[in-house]
Design an enzyme around this catalytic site. Sequence first.
Site, PDB file in Angstrom:
ATOM      1  CG  HIS A  57      -9.510  -6.681  -0.745  1.00  0.00           C
ATOM      2  ND1 HIS A  57     -10.264  -6.033  -1.559  1.00  0.00           N
ATOM      3  CD2 HIS A  57      -8.158  -6.628  -1.299  1.00  0.00           C
ATOM      4  CE1 HIS A  57      -9.448  -5.432  -2.463  1.00  0.00           C
ATOM      5  NE2 HIS A  57      -8.326  -5.642  -2.480  1.00  0.00           N
ATOM      6  CD  GLU A  59     -14.406  -6.263   1.871  1.00  0.00           C
ATOM      7  OE1 GLU A  59     -13.120  -6.170   2.057  1.00  0.00           O
ATOM      8  OE2 GLU A  59     -14.716  -5.343   1.276  1.00  0.00           O
ATOM      9  CB  CYS A  87     -13.416  -3.434  -4.207  1.00  0.00           C
ATOM     10  SG  CYS A  87     -12.993  -5.375  -4.188  1.00  0.00           S
ATOM     11  CB  CYS A  90     -15.058  -7.842  -1.468  1.00  0.00           C
ATOM     12  SG  CYS A  90     -13.140  -7.765  -1.285  1.00  0.00           S
TER      13      CYS A  90
END
Length: 159
Positions: A57, A59, A87, A90
């Site tokens: 992701h 992040e 999420c 993360c």
Amino acid sequence: MTDFTEFDHNCMQRAFELAAIAEEKGEVPVGAVLAKEGEIISEGFNQPILSHDPTAHAEMVALRAAGAQIENYRLVNSTLYVTLEPCAMCAMAMVHARVARVVFATPDPRTGAAGSVLNILQNPNFNHQCQVESGLLQDDCSEQLKRFFRNKRKSSDKK
């Protein structure tokens, strides 16, 4: 309503640009920038499809790059800017990294872990909590995501 600085705006604008790169590559358009002491130290965009890595992701990419950049897994006194609410995966990584502040553009009502569904970033049971601010470039980032998924649905309808 939070008073965002010019630097905050610049960082989120860069995250928005990174999200556009993700979109061009067929990824969900999410971008992230990690800054410390008024300087961008890392950035990332969603790339789980490209990298065959479910943890890639935006992040996580930015956190990994920041750790490598400063040669420390603790990112104390840093701010992470991201175009979509983080999420759970993360968010927990941010807690472990000791990110001081998280600024996200638009909420994620399905998997958001900064207040929408869960609030991992400010859970008092953990030994670190992040300051959370939202809404910076919300309209632009929200529209970018909506357009991406509209186009995805249209192309799958044609098949």
